[in-house]
Design a protein around this motif. Structure first.
Motif: not given
Length: 851
Positions: A284-290
Motif C-alpha cells: 500500500x505504499x503507493x497511497x503515500x505517493x498519491x
C-alpha cells in the motif's frame, strides 16, 4: 596555550646545536632574521593585566571563530591572526588593524559585517564584537605569537556565537531594497536581486521571448511539454494578463501535483520495496505517493503537510488521509534478516532522524550518532534527545509479512466499509469451514483403507489428492473423485485469497503510551548504552522544552506531535527558510543556499541572505502556501529573464550567483520519458493515482537480479504509458532510462539531482528497445496526422512537437534530406526511414534541454 617567541628561538638554537648544516642551516638562519624583524615591529610587552584580559576574553573568540582559517602555513587571505606583527601588517586586503585610528580597522569592519563578513558562519554576538573593539582600542595587547594545537581547534560548541549563525537566528522580514532601476522591479524578489546586481555593476538580462517562456513554464509547473497549439495560443495572446492567466491555469492542472510531488518524493527517499536480498514490495505504499500529489494539487499548507507526516495519527482529528501521511516513516530500507537485530532497529531510527532533520530542518543531525558533530554545534546528546521523539515507534517488521502487517499496516476503512468487510469475512470463514468439512468426510472414508507408505503420505494435506487419485475405481469412483477435486480446488483458492479490506494503509505505529528509555549509545553502539536522555530540541536553536501530551486514543506517546508542532512553529528559524530555499531551487535549478540539506556552519551561505529571509517570512505570512510562493517567483522579472550569456557578466560572475540571467537546465529523468511519450501522442494522462505500473525492462537487465525478474510485473497498454511518477520503484531494479538520466537515489534523502553526462545516456537514447519502440510510435503518429504522405509536413510536425517551436526551413530541409538518404543510400523502406528520422528528433539537444 600561549607560547612566547623566545621559546621558539630557543628551539631553533637547539636544532642548530644538534648539527644541522648546509641548506637547512641557511634556511633556519633566514627564518630567524625574519622573526627578529617582526619582533622589532612589535610593541612593548603587554602589561600582565592586559595579557590576562586577552587570555580570558579575547582568545576564546579568536580560537572558536578565527584560528580555523587564519592560522598555519597558508592562512586564508594571507592573514595570520596568531602573530601580532602579521595582524598589524595584514593580509591580501591590507592591514587588519589601524592602531592610530582603531575605528577604521578592517578587522572591526569585518566583524561588524560592514565590508567583509567575518566569520562567514554567522555574525558574532554584540558582546563579542564589543570585546574585540575594546581589544583593538587597547592597542592589541597579546603575546607576539600564539601557539595553537596542530590537531585542530575542537568541535563547535553551543554558545552565543554559534547561536548567532545566520540560519539559527529568528526569521525577521527585512525591508525591501529600493534599487535605482525601479522600472525593472515587478515584485520584491526583483528588488532584492537588482540591488545586488547594481552593487556589482551588472545589468540583468532582458526577458526571454514568449516561446521560450511558455515552454519554461510548462516544464517548470507540469514537467510536460506544451503542445504546438498551447505554444501558439500564448505567443499570440497580447493581453496584459496573459502570463498571469497561464500561471493560474497550470497551477490548477492536476498534473502540477504529479510533477511537484516528485520533488518531495526525492526528499523523503520514496521507494516501493525494502532493498536487501529479497527487496520485497512495501504494501500500500503507493497511497503515500498519491497523498503527496493530492497535497500539492490542493495547496495544503506546508505546516499542515509536515504535521500530518510526522504525527498524523496523533492529531485531534485522525482521518484516513493523516494515517496515510505517516507512511513517511516506512519509506526507508528494511533488512528482514539482520545479523544484529538491535543494530538494525537503531539503523531504522537513524534513517528517520536523518530524513527528518535534513529534509525538514536542513541539519545533519545524523553526523553525531557516534560522537559530537565535528562541524556543527550539535553534541551527541542532542542526537539522542532528537531520536527520543521516535524511540517508541515500532520497527517496520520483524521477519515475516505477518509481522509487517502487525507493525505497519492499519485499517482506514469507514464504519460502513468495516461492517461490509466483517460480513464478507464471516461468509468467507463459513464457506471455508463448510468445504473443509466436506473434504474431511471424504478423506475419512479412504484413510483407513490405505496401506504402507501411503498412510504416511496421507498425513500431509498437500499429498492427499495425489494419493486418492491412485485409487480411482477401487476406493473412490471417478465421479466422486471429480467432486472431491472440485471441492479441494475451491477450498485452496479461498485459502490463498482471503478477503482483504482495500481500505488499508502503510503507516506508523507505536508501542502504546509508555516509552522505553532513550540512552546515549557510546560510539553509536546499541549494545553499550550510556546516559538516559529525554526528548528535546537542538540546544543551539534555543527552543523551549517540548510539551508532550499523549493522544486520547492511548496508542502512542504524543512525542511526535510535540516535535511536529515545534518544527512547524513560526518561531522555528529553520523550517520556513529550508522550504522556501527548496522551492527556489526547484524553480531555478539551484537554491539561494547551494547546500539545501545543510544549513549548518559548514553549509554554503545564501547568495542572497536578505531575500531568503524575506521569502521565509512571506511564506509564513501567506499561510505556508506553496502556490503563493510559486506566484511570487513566477511573476518576477528574475524568473522571466533570458538565459543567454553576455561577455562582461560571464567574466564577473561566471557561476551566475548574482542571478543576472536564468540558468538553462537539462530535463529530469521523468521529464525525458514523459516528453518522449507526449510528443509521439502515446502518453496516458487521463488516469491518475492508484497502484503503480510496471514498464518493460530488457531481459538482460532482469537477469542481473539475484532472482531474475522477481517482483517485476507486466502492465498492459495504455496504462504502461502513464506518467513516470507512477512507475513502481524497486530499489534493486531501476528502470534503465530513468537511471541513466540521474533519477533519485532512494536509499537516502535526495535534495539535489546532479545532471551527469555519460555514454550510456547517448547509447540508451539511440539503441534501447524503448527509444526505438517510441520512435516507431512517433512515425505512426506522423503518418496518421499527415495521411497524404507529405514528407515535408511530417518533418515540420515532428520538429515542432519535439522542440515546441516552428521548425525553420533549413531544419526542415535537413530532415527531408536525412529521410531521403536513409532510403537511397541505406535501402530502408519509407516507414523505416521515417522511424529513424523520429529517433534522431528525440535525440536533439533542444529536446532534452530547457532554454
Amino acid at each position: 596555550m600561549l607560547q612566547r617567541r623566545d621559546n621558539h628561538l630557543g628551539r631553533v638554537w637547539c636544532l642548530l646545536a644538534s648539527g644541522i648544516v648546509g641548506g637547512l642551516l641557511l634556511a633556519t638562519w633566514t627564518g630567524i632574521q625574519t622573526i627578529a624583524a617582526e619582533d622589532a615591529e612589535a610593541s612593548p610587552q603587554p602589561e600582565a593585566a592586559d595579557l590576562a584580559y586577552f587570555e580570558s576574553d579575547v582568545l576564546p573568540i579568536l580560537s572558536q571563530q578565527c584560528f580555523r582559517c587564519h592560522s598555519g602555513a597558508e592562512p586564508k587571505g594571507g592573514l595570520d591572526l596568531t602573530v601580532r606583527a602579521h595582524l598589524i601588517k595584514g593580509g591580501d586586503s591590507g592591514p587588519a588593524v589601524d592602531l592610530d585610528d582603531p575605528a577604521a580597522s578592517l578587522l572591526l569592519e569585518a566583524v561588524n559585517y560592514e565590508s567583509y563578513e567575518m566569520p562567514p558562519t554567522g555574525k558574532l554576538a554584540p558582546k563579542q564584537i564589543a570585546t574585540l573593539t575594546d581589544w583593538v582600542k587597547r592597542g592589541l595587547p597579546m603575546p607576539d605569537h600564539v601557539e595553537i594545537a596542530d590537531e585542530g581547534h575542537g568541535e563547535p560548541q553551543v554558545n552565543e556565537t554559534t547561536k548567532n549563525h545566520w540560519a539559527f537566528r529568528p526569521v525577521e522580514q527585512p525591508p525591501v531594497p529600493q534599487p535605482s532601476a525601479a522600472d525593472w522591479v515587478a515584485n520584491p524578489i526583483d528588488a532584492f536581486v537588482l540591488a545586488r546586481l547594481e552593487e556589482a555593476g551588472i545589468e540583468p538580462n532582458p526577458p526571454a521571448d514568449r516561446g521560450t517562456l511558455v515552454r519554461r513554464l510548462y516544464y517548470d509547473l507540469l514537467g510536460l511539454p506544451p503542445t504546438p497549439e498551447q505554444v501558439r495560443a500564448f505567443v499570440e495572446d497580447d493581453s496584459p494578463d496573459a502570463w498571469e492567466r497561464l500561471v493560474e491555469e497550470l497551477l490548477d492542472s492536476p498534473h502540477y501535483g504529479e510533477h511537484w510531488g516528485r520533488y518531495w518524493l526525492d526528499l523523503v527517499r520514496y521507494a516501493e520495496s525494502n532493498s536487501f536480498e529479497r527487496d520485497n514490495p512495501k504494501p500500500f505504499v503507493w497511497k503515500y505517493r498519491d497523498y503527496v500529489i493530492r497535497s500539492f494539487n490542493d495547496d495544503k499548507p506546508y505546516d499542515r503537510f509536515l504535521m500530518e507526516q510526522i504525527a498524523g495519527d496523533e492529531l485531534d482529528e485522525v482521518t484516513p488521509e493523516t494515517i496515510i501521511a505517516t507512511g513517511f516513516y516506512r519509506l526507508g530500507l528494511w533488512d528482514d534478516e539482520p545479523a544484529d537485530p538491535l543494530l538494525a532497529f537503531y539503523d531504522g531510527l537513524d534513517d528517520i532522524v536523518t530524513t527528518t532533520s535534513q529534509g525538514f530542518l536542513g541539519l545533519s543531525m545524523n553526523c553525531c550518532r557516534c560522537h559530537s558533530h565535528k562541524l556543527d554545534p550539535l553534541p551527541q546528546a542532542d542526537y539522542y534527545r532528537f531520536l527520543a521523539f521516535f524511540r517508541n515507534v515500532k520497527h517496520y517488521g520483524v521477519r515475516s509479512d505477518e509481522s509487517v502487517r502487525e507493525a505497519s499496516i492499519r485499517s482506514i476503512a469507514s464504519p460502513e466499509e468495516q461492517q461490509r468487510f466483517q460480513a464478507e469475512l464471516e461468509a468467507y470463514n463459513a464457506r471455508v469451514q463448510e468445504l473443509r468439512g466436506q473434504l474431511d468426510a471424504i478423506e475419512a472414508t479412504i484413510e483407513p483403507k490405505l496401506k504402507g507408505g501411503e498412510r504416511d503420505d496421507f498425513k500431509r494435506d498437500s499429498q492427499r489428492q495425489r494419493v486418492i487419485r491412485k485409487h480411482i475405481g477401487d476406493l473412490i469412483t471417478r465421479k466422486a473423485f471429480k467432486e472431491y477435486a472440485a471441492i479441494r480446488k475451491e477450498w485452496t483458492d479461498l485459502r490463498n485469497h482471503p478477503p482483504r479490506s482495500a481500505s488499508q494503509a502503510l503507516c506508523v505505529k507505536e508501542n502504546g503510551v509508555d516509552c522505553p528509555p532513550t540512552h546515549v549509545l557510546l560510539r553509536g553502539n546499541p549494545h553499550v548504552p550510556g546516559d538516559v536522555v529525554e526528548p528535546a530540541f537542538p540546544e543551539v536553536l534555543t527552543a523551549p522544552a517540548p510539551q508532550i501530551v499523549p493522544p486520547a486514543h492511548g496508542e502512542s506517546s504524543g512525542r511526535r506531535r510535540a516535535l511536529a508542532e515545534w518544527i512547524t512553529s513560526p518561531e522555528n528559524p529553520l523550517a520556513a527558510r529550508v522550504m522556501v530555499n527548496r522551492i527556489w531551487q526547484w524553480h531555478f535549478g539551484r537554491g539561494l543556499v547551494r547546500t539545501p540539506n545543510n544549513f549548518g556552519l559548514q553549509g554554503e551561505r545564501p547568495t542572497h541572505p536578505l531575500l531568503l529571509d524575506w521569502l521565509a517570512a512571506e511564506f509564513v505570512n501567506r499561510g505556508w502556501s506553496i502556490k503563493a510562493m510559486h506566484r511570487l517567483i513566477l511573476h518576477s522579472n528574475t524568473y522571466r529573464m533570458s538565459s543567454q550569456g553576455r561577455e562582461e557578466p560571464l567574466a564577473a560572475d561566471p557561476q551566475n550567483n548574482l542571478l543576472w540571467r536564468f540558468d538553462m537546465r537539462r530535463l529530469r529523468a521523468e521529464e525525458i520519458r514523459d516528453s518522449i511519450l507526449a510528443v509521439n501522442g502515446s502518453l496516458t494522462l487521463e488516469k491518475m493515482y492508484g497502484p503503480s505500473i510496471y514498464v518493460k525492462i530488457p531481459e538482460a537487465v532482469l537477469a542481473g537480479q539475484s532472482r531474475p525478474g522477481q517482483g517485476w510485473g507486466e502492465t498492459p497498454l495504455p496504462d504502461r504509458n502513464r506518467r513516470s511518477v507512477y512507475i513502481h520503484i524497486k530499489r534493486s531494479l531501476p528502470v534503465p532510462i530513468l537511471a541513466a538520466f540521474d533519477s533519485a537515489d532512494t536509499d537516502f534523502t535526495c535534495p539535489v539531482r546532479f545532471a551527469t553526462t555519460q555514454p550510456t545516456q547517448a547509447l540508451g537514447m539511440l539503441n534501447s528497445d524503448f527509444l526505438n519502440e517510441q520512435a516507431a510510435e512517433f512515425a505512426a503518429y506522423l503518418t496518421k496526422q499527415v495521411p497524404d504522405g507529405d514528407r515535408r509536413k511530417q518533418v515540420r510536425l515532428a520538429l515542432q512537437r519535439t522542440m515546441q517551436r516552428p521548425a525553420t526551413d533549413a531544419e526542415t530541409d535537413r530532415g527531408v534530406e536525412l529521410i531521403g538518404q536513409l532510403q537511397s543510400e541505406h535501402g530502408l523502406s519509407e516507414e523505416a526511414a521515417l522511424k529513424y528520422f523520429c529517433l534522431m528528433a528525440l535525440n536533439l539537444n533542444e529536446f532534452v534541454y530547457l532554454d
